[in-house]
Design a protein around this motif. Structure first.
Motif, PDB file in Angstrom:
ATOM      1  N   ASP A 139      68.478 -21.829-238.828  1.00 20.03           N
ATOM      2  CA  ASP A 139      69.133 -20.750-239.561  1.00 20.03           C
ATOM      3  C   ASP A 139      70.252 -20.192-238.699  1.00 20.03           C
ATOM      4  O   ASP A 139      70.065 -19.261-237.917  1.00 20.03           O
ATOM      5  N   GLU A 142      71.042 -16.312-238.687  1.00 15.92           N
ATOM      6  CA  GLU A 142      70.102 -15.476-237.938  1.00 15.92           C
ATOM      7  C   GLU A 142      70.333 -15.618-236.435  1.00 15.92           C
ATOM      8  O   GLU A 142      70.292 -14.636-235.691  1.00 15.92           O
ATOM      9  N   THR A 162      63.647 -20.840-238.091  1.00 18.01           N
ATOM     10  CA  THR A 162      63.780 -20.093-239.327  1.00 18.01           C
ATOM     11  C   THR A 162      63.725 -18.589-239.064  1.00 18.01           C
ATOM     12  O   THR A 162      63.330 -18.141-237.984  1.00 18.01           O
ATOM     13  N   LYS A 163      64.080 -17.819-240.054  1.00 22.45           N
ATOM     14  CA  LYS A 163      64.008 -16.365-239.948  1.00 22.45           C
ATOM     15  C   LYS A 163      62.572 -15.916-239.707  1.00 22.45           C
ATOM     16  O   LYS A 163      62.321 -15.025-238.883  1.00 22.45           O
ATOM     17  N   GLU A 164      61.615 -16.508-240.417  1.00 26.44           N
ATOM     18  CA  GLU A 164      60.204 -16.144-240.251  1.00 26.44           C
ATOM     19  C   GLU A 164      59.720 -16.420-238.833  1.00 26.44           C
ATOM     20  O   GLU A 164      59.074 -15.577-238.203  1.00 26.44           O
ATOM     21  N   LEU A 166      61.563 -16.685-236.174  1.00 27.98           N
ATOM     22  CA  LEU A 166      62.270 -15.781-235.271  1.00 27.98           C
ATOM     23  C   LEU A 166      61.559 -14.430-235.201  1.00 27.98           C
ATOM     24  O   LEU A 166      61.430 -13.840-234.124  1.00 27.98           O
ATOM     25  N   GLU A 167      61.062 -13.951-236.329  1.00 20.46           N
ATOM     26  CA  GLU A 167      60.330 -12.686-236.333  1.00 20.46           C
ATOM     27  C   GLU A 167      59.053 -12.796-235.504  1.00 20.46           C
ATOM     28  O   GLU A 167      58.715 -11.884-234.742  1.00 20.46           O
TER      29      GLU A 167
END
Length: 273
Positions: A139, A142, A162-164, A166-167
């Motif tokens: 991503d 992000e 991915t964003k998920e 990364l969180e």
């Protein structure tokens, strides 16, 4: 909590009651990176005391000036165990470099270690057979806004960027990165003291303890092909190589990893009764 040991101190947290589990995180972060995803397993599983430690030179665990090797890591952890659960049987969960230390502890306390779980562990090998580093999902939007240090670490560790994920990284891995002893970790100890003086498994052919080994087929840091000898070494083992998972398999394949660990723990309970 804090425990003074031979060459420094060990910071730790304990949850639950019952059979002790020593839990060892990877290099460069702290115990919270393990607690975040392991604790939910115990919402419906009782009978285990979870002991999360910050490895020496990580988190709030301190080291003395003469501390210089993985053998020193093991010395400090064994001293901690001798003080907190003296002469008690226990099991170990170790991830990455924590998995390498788990092997060293197992070697030194084989009479007390009832089982072992190794997640993408480093091995006592100076040459690793590694798959090519690939980012299957990236991503870019992000990643563009990240601090350069965080971005480099995330891109190095993650296969699915991915964003998920990364969180997960920012919430579970990054807080410990801010506390790690970078002076020590960035020194030449990896060239001079990373490998144990003795190979942990070279003195025994068969180990009867229940073992769980989980590897990622896309793991470009510790690999998976070098680990096959553990199947014969631990005949009472589950050996899983996860497709579409890199080194951070506890993030990229969280639910599957949790289920495998839960199954291993239930097996351990049978051995204990």
């Amino acid at each position: 909590m804090n425990c003074l040991v031979t060459k420094g101190s060990i910071n730790y947290e304990v949850f639950g009651s019952g059979f002790p589990l020593l839990i060892l995180h990877s290099m460069g972060t702290d115990h919270r990176s393990m607690k975040a995803w392991l604790e939910p397993i115990f919402n419906n599983l009782i009978g285990f005391q979870r002991i999360y430690i910050d490895l020496p030179a990580h988190g709030r665990s301190l080291i003395d000036r003469d501390f210089s090797s993985s053998d020193d890591m093991v010395v400090n952890i064994l001293d901690f165990l001798d003080q907190t659960i003296p002469n008690k049987e226990f099991s170990i969960i170790g991830f990455s470099y924590g998995g390498y230390l788990a092997q060293g502890i197992f070697y030194k306390r084989r009479d007390l270690v009832k089982s072992i779980c190794l997640l993408a562990p480093a091995l006592h090998l100076k040459q690793r057979n590694l798959p090519e580093k690939i980012a299957y999902v990236k991503d870019a939007l992000e990643l563009h806004s990240l601090d350069s240090d965080i971005r480099l670490a995330f891109e190095t560790l993650m296969t699915f960027q991915t964003k998920e994920n990364l969180e997960y990284f920012l919430n579970e891995i990054q807080p410990g990165r801010l506390l790690a002893n970078r002076e020590f970790l960035g020194s030449n100890w990896r060239e001079k003291g990373y490998y144990f003086l003795e190979e942990p498994f070279n003195d025994v052919d068969i180990l009867p303890q229940p073992a769980l080994i989980i590897l990622g087929k896309l793991d470009s840091i510790c690999g998976y092909k070098d680990h096959s000898f553990l199947i014969d070494k631990f005949p009472n083992s589950t050996f899983a190589v996860l497709d579409q998972a890199g080194h951070m398999l506890q993030i990229e394949k969280r639910e599957l990893v949790q289920e495998l660990i839960k199954d291993w723990l239930i097996t351990l309970l049978r051995y204990l009764t």
